[in-house]
Structure formats: structure tokens, C-alpha cells
Scaffold this active site. Structure first.
Site, mmCIF file in Angstrom:
data_model
loop_
_atom_site.group_PDB
_atom_site.id
_atom_site.type_symbol
_atom_site.label_atom_id
_atom_site.label_comp_id
_atom_site.label_asym_id
_atom_site.label_seq_id
_atom_site.Cartn_x
_atom_site.Cartn_y
_atom_site.Cartn_z
ATOM 1 N N HIS A 130 0.941 -1.302 0.203
ATOM 2 C CA HIS A 130 0.105 0.088 0.090
ATOM 3 C C HIS A 130 0.841 1.391 0.185
ATOM 4 O O HIS A 130 1.813 1.407 0.558
ATOM 5 C CB HIS A 130 -1.022 -0.039 1.172
ATOM 6 N N ASP A 157 6.064 0.926 6.752
ATOM 7 C CA ASP A 157 4.619 0.627 6.595
ATOM 8 C C ASP A 157 4.058 1.712 5.722
ATOM 9 O O ASP A 157 3.557 2.746 6.120
ATOM 10 C CB ASP A 157 4.145 0.510 7.915
ATOM 11 N N GLU A 212 -5.066 2.100 2.592
ATOM 12 C CA GLU A 212 -5.293 0.742 3.656
ATOM 13 C C GLU A 212 -5.316 0.952 5.180
ATOM 14 O O GLU A 212 -6.052 0.507 5.838
ATOM 15 C CB GLU A 212 -3.866 0.090 3.503
ATOM 16 N N GLU A 213 -4.711 2.175 5.569
ATOM 17 C CA GLU A 213 -4.578 2.533 6.894
ATOM 18 C C GLU A 213 -6.140 2.569 7.393
ATOM 19 O O GLU A 213 -6.025 2.391 8.758
ATOM 20 C CB GLU A 213 -3.460 3.439 7.347
ATOM 21 N N ASP A 234 3.393 -6.375 3.600
ATOM 22 C CA ASP A 234 2.803 -5.339 4.394
ATOM 23 C C ASP A 234 3.192 -5.621 5.793
ATOM 24 O O ASP A 234 2.194 -5.412 6.751
ATOM 25 C CB ASP A 234 1.329 -4.704 4.100
ATOM 26 N N HIS A 240 3.326 2.383 12.914
ATOM 27 C CA HIS A 240 2.496 3.532 13.088
ATOM 28 C C HIS A 240 2.974 4.571 14.300
ATOM 29 O O HIS A 240 2.322 5.055 14.917
ATOM 30 C CB HIS A 240 1.142 2.859 13.804
HETATM 31 ZN ZN LIG Z 1 0.805 -1.546 6.432
#
Ligand SMILES: [Zn+2]
Ligand SMILES: *[C@@H]1O[C@H](CO)[C@@H](O)[C@H](O)[C@H]1NC(C)=O
Length: 476
Positions: free
Chosen positions: A294, A306, A340-341, A368, A439
Site C-alpha cells: 500500500h 509501512d 489501507e490504513e 505489508d 504507526h
Molecule cells: Zn501497512
């Protein structure tokens, strides 16, 4: 990566199984069960030379360090690429141009509606038993507090069972802090994704969660969360392991903990795009082997890990094959998923739009969960499909990437498609530290390593090539 991580559990089950069966841990799947794929084994073995060509080109040839260098240029140029932002759309345009510069021109984008959640000022101040700033990151789509914030007493629970066992009148008007100890992501993450709804149901005015990570240097980890219909939307945020544990100790001592929470944000609807890049197959162009990652990221950090790394090894696959003049029988389609998130929005839109042609997806792959050293694949599919993939993985013993982990629902985005019966796999890699950075502001290029990205790019490219070129489809 969003919600779907069953892998660690699976790996543990995998290892436990081997301990019980008294064989060495980490045996390969092909040795675990009887796989008899007949002459196909010889056919697969014949790809050894192609695998070596791809590895040479990436490890010591013109593509050495290229995946890292291109990822770094991209991440340094755009930084964070949150869903709905202009910078995300600019980064999509950049990837299209980068691909066209390789003379790969079968590129389409597919538009879809995505949420844009814009984080504003966020602050938590502990007022009692002493004054202290509490580090936080609001969770995705959290509502704002009133201007003056929410000031309330905290109750601490470790899980939903403890909350359910607490009388409503005790929860009412309070801030609920969930402080589950990290075991695996999939086990712990529900406290983040559903905490606000569960707390609000009992009358809480805000909810906090101990960051979903095994390690911290006082870093909060954000992530998605979902409100539920007919349940009041309350502000919700992640706090650090350190502050969560501090509040827990005070609470256990019977001290009254009072916080003031101020969180402001904005939620809009925007348009974004999935990006589809095709290296057309020479015999069966309608049949697809999809490689994907992503392109969007959280608003904190740089989205290098990420999922910049996963997107770039998926970009590298058609580029390397094109440069080596390797055109498989079936089409290799690279997909950069968007949004995606905030809930696998791009993948869900793709699945819906292409539902009628899903029989053409021969195999779907996604990276991912980090692009650290590749170890193999986490594979969904029937026994025969897994036996074929296990045989292909034998070609990667020289780089220690031959392990097949069984996982019926691997990946994050691709799980949406795999759950409809399409066989597929996510990258199994040495990602023990993935959730340290996940994150957070710590998701930067410093997590990435050129050699690991070379290993990942060569592995990803060669696996996709072989599957796309085999004489048979992956059975389902
Ligand atoms: Zn991800
Ligand atoms: C929400 O409330 C409405 C109106 O009372 C009701 O029709 C609906 O079924 C409720 N939804 C859920 C998920 O409970």
C-alpha cells in the site's frame, strides 16, 4: 498494516507443532507433509537458472541497492502520505512516472472514495495525583473533544472481560484506559480497534489504549479504530507503554488519576486511486499474478516501513523482469493499494470492481509486514497449491527464504481477496522488530536496510515470475 495479523500466532503454532512432533523447528512444509506434485517438481527445478540470473542482477549487478535508493528518494520527497491528502495523490503520480521511465506503460488508476482524517492539536495532561504531560496519538477517525477538553477520572482495565465485569455506574463519566500486555498483534489490537465502542457502551466519556507494541522509548503508536452504529462516538487515543504503566501503578495503589484530554481533528471525504501496473503475459495475458503493497501511510512517521518497502519490492518485480527481458506466460500485475490504513478501503474497492474476473487471479501476493530479510511466504490455498509453492521456495535455500508458513488469511489488503477463495501469500520476513516502529514517528528510512531490500526484491520478483510462468495455474 491494518488489522489482519494472524501470522505470529501461526508461526508459534507452527513451531509448537514441531516441538511436539520431535523434529527440528523451522522445518519446511514440504518435509512436513507428503507433497507429490509429480513432474511439476522437475519443471520448477528448471527455473533455478532464472532465479540465479535475477539474484545476480539484484545482489551484484545493476540493480544492487536500487530498491533502497528509490525508496529513499520517494520517502524523502513525500514523507507521510495519509489517506485523502494531496501528497498521497502526488506520490501516486510520481510512482506512475517512475514506472513509465522504465518503459512500462500498461498502467491504470482506479478512483475510489476515501476518508481523510486530519489530526489537529492533541494534548493530555495528568492533573491528579500529580501534574504530568502524557504523550498520545489520537486513533484514526477519532472525534474531537470540546474546546476545553474532557476532564475525568481514569479507570484501568486490561481487557473487555474486565470492562464487562465493571458495573456501568463505575464506568459512567470516566476515561477508560485499556492496558493489555502485548502478546501478538492480532490478539492485542482489538483493544485499539474496538476500545472506544466498548467503553462508550458502558458510559465512558473517552477511551485510551496502551500502544500496541512490545517495545517503547515513550513512543505512542496510532492505528485505526471503528465506532459502531448507535453507540456514542467518544474521543480515543493511544498512550505510551511508559505512561500507561505509570497510570496502572497509581490506579492499583488506589490513587485517583484525573486527566484532561484535548483532541481536535477533521474528517472529510476525498477521492484517491489504486494503481495497477501490468507486465503483460506472453501467452495468457488475462491471467494475473498480483504483487502488491500500500502506498498510503499514517500521518506520523514517513511510511518507509509501512508500507514503502512493501510497495517498492512490488514495484521492482516488473522493472527487474522488464530489464532482464523476462516475460512470463501470465501477466504480472503490481498494485499499489490506497487508503489501507483507514480500513483496507482500496482493496475492498478493487475486490468489488473486479469480482466478476476474480477467477483470473492465479495468485495474489502482498508485502505489508516489513521488508526485513525474507524467510519465505505465508500461504493461503489448498494442499496442492501449498505443495507447489513449497517446491518453488526450495529454489531460495541459498538466501534462507524457503520456509512456508500456513496461514489461511495472510496479509492485510489481500486478505479481502483471499477470503473470496483466491490463493495467495504474504512475505514472511525476519520482522521481530516490526511493531517497535509500527504507526509511530519512528517509521523512517532508518528502519530500512539496502541488503535486506535487495534480498526481498529478488525473492519477490523470482517467485512472482515462476508462478506466472508455470505450465499450470495454481489450483484452488
Ligand atoms: Zn501497512
Ligand atoms: C440503531 O438504531 C436504529 C433505530 O433505533 C435501529 O433501527 C437499528 O437497528 C440500530 N442498529 C444497530 C446496529 O443496532
Amino acid at each position: 498494516m491494518f488489522v489482519k495479523v494472524t501470522i505470529l500466532v501461526k508461526v508459534i503454532v507452527f513451531l509448537v507443532f514441531f516441538v511436539q512432533c520431535d523434529c527440528a523447528p523451522k522445518k519446511k512444509y514440504s518435509e512436513l507433509k507428503k507433497c507429490d506434485i509429480g513432474q511439476l517438481a522437475d519443471e520448477i527445478a528448471s527455473y533455478d537458472a532464472v532465479v540465479k540470473d535475477i539474484m545476480d542482477y539484484v545482489f551484484s549487478g545493476p540493480f544492487k541497492n536500487q530498491t533502497y535508493d528509490e525508496l529513499a528518494k520517494f520517502v524523502d520527497k513525500f514523507g507521510a502520505r495519509p489517506s485523502g491528502s494531496d501528497v498521497l495523490e502526488q506520490s501516486i503520480d510520481y510512482m506512475i512516472k517512475l514506472t513509465r521511465d522504465e518503459d512500462i506503460n500498461d498502467i491504470v488508476t482506479e478512483e475510489l472514495e476515501v476518508p481523510e482524517w486530519i489530526r489537529g492539536e492533541e494534548q493530555i495532561t495528568m492533573l491528579e495525583p500529580r501534574k504530568k504531560n502524557i504523550q498520545l496519538l489520537g486513533l484514526g477517525k477519532s472525534v474531537s473533544t470540546p474546546e476545553e477538553g474532557i476532564t475525568a477520572e481514569v479507570i484501568v482495565v486490561s481487557n473487555f472481560e474486565e470492562l464487562a465485569a465493571t458495573p456501568d455506574n463505575v464506568v459512567k463519566g470516566k476515561i477508560v484506559l485499556f492496558d493489555p500486555v502485548f502478546t501478538t498483534y492480532s490478539e492485542t489490537v482489538v483493544h485499539r480497534s474496538q476500545g472506544a465502542a466498548r467503553a462508550a457502551e458502558k458510559g465512558a466519556v473517552a477511551s485510551l489504549v496502551r500502544s500496541i507494541t512490545p517495545f517503547s522509548i515513550n513512543s505512542p503508536h496510532t492505528g485505526s479504530q471503528s465506532y459502531e452504529e448507535n453507540i456514542t462516538k467518544i474521543p480515543t487515543a493511544a498512550i505510551t507503554l511508559e505512561d500507561s504503566d505509570l497510570i496502572r501503578r497509581m490506579y492499583n495503589r488506589g490513587e485517583k488519576v484525573v486527566l484532561n484530554i484535548k483532541m481536535f481533528s477533521e474528517l472529510n471525504n476525498k477521492t484517491s486511486r489504486n494503481t495497477l501496473i501490468d507486465l503483460k503475459g506472453r501467452e495468457l495475458p488475462e491471467k494475473l499474478v498480483i504483487v502488491s503493497g500500500h502506498i498510503d501511510s499514517w500521518d506520523v512517521g514517513q511510511g518507509a516501513m509501512d508500507d514503502g518497502g512493501g510497495m517498492f519490492i512490488s514495484w521492482a518485480a516488473p522493472v527487474i523482469l522488464k530489464r532482464l527481458n523476462l516475460r512470463p506466460k501470465r501477466t504480472i500485475r503490481t498494485i499499489f493499494w490506497t487508503a489501507e490504513e483507514l480500513g483496507l478501503i482500496g482493496a475492498k474497492a478493487y475486490e468489488e470492481k473486479h469480482r466478476n474476473e476474480s477467477h483470473n487471479i492465479n495468485f495474489i501476493m502482498e508485502s505489508d509486514e516489513g521488508t526485513f530479510a525474507p524467510l519465505g511466504l505465508e500461504v493461503a490455498g489448498n494442499q496442492e497449491a501449498r505443495c507447489i509453492i513449497a517446491e518453488i521456495l526450495k529454489l531460495f535455500e541459498s538466501i534462507n527464504a524457503s520456509t512456508l508458513v500456513e496461514d489461511d488469511s495472510p496479509g492485510s489488503d489481500i486478505a479481502v481477496i483471499i477470503n473470496t477463495g483466491v490463493p495467495g501469500a504474504s512475505l514472511y520476513n525476519a520482522n521481530e522488530k516490526y511493531f517497535w516502529f509500527h504507526h509511530t514517528e519512528g517509521d523512517t528510512m532508518n528502519v530500512e536496510d539496502p541488503k535486506e531490500l535487495d534480498l526481498g526484491a529478488a525473492f519477490w520478483t523470482a517467485v512472482a515470475y515462476i508462478i506466472a510462468d508455470l505450465s499450470i495455474d495454481i489450483p484452488r
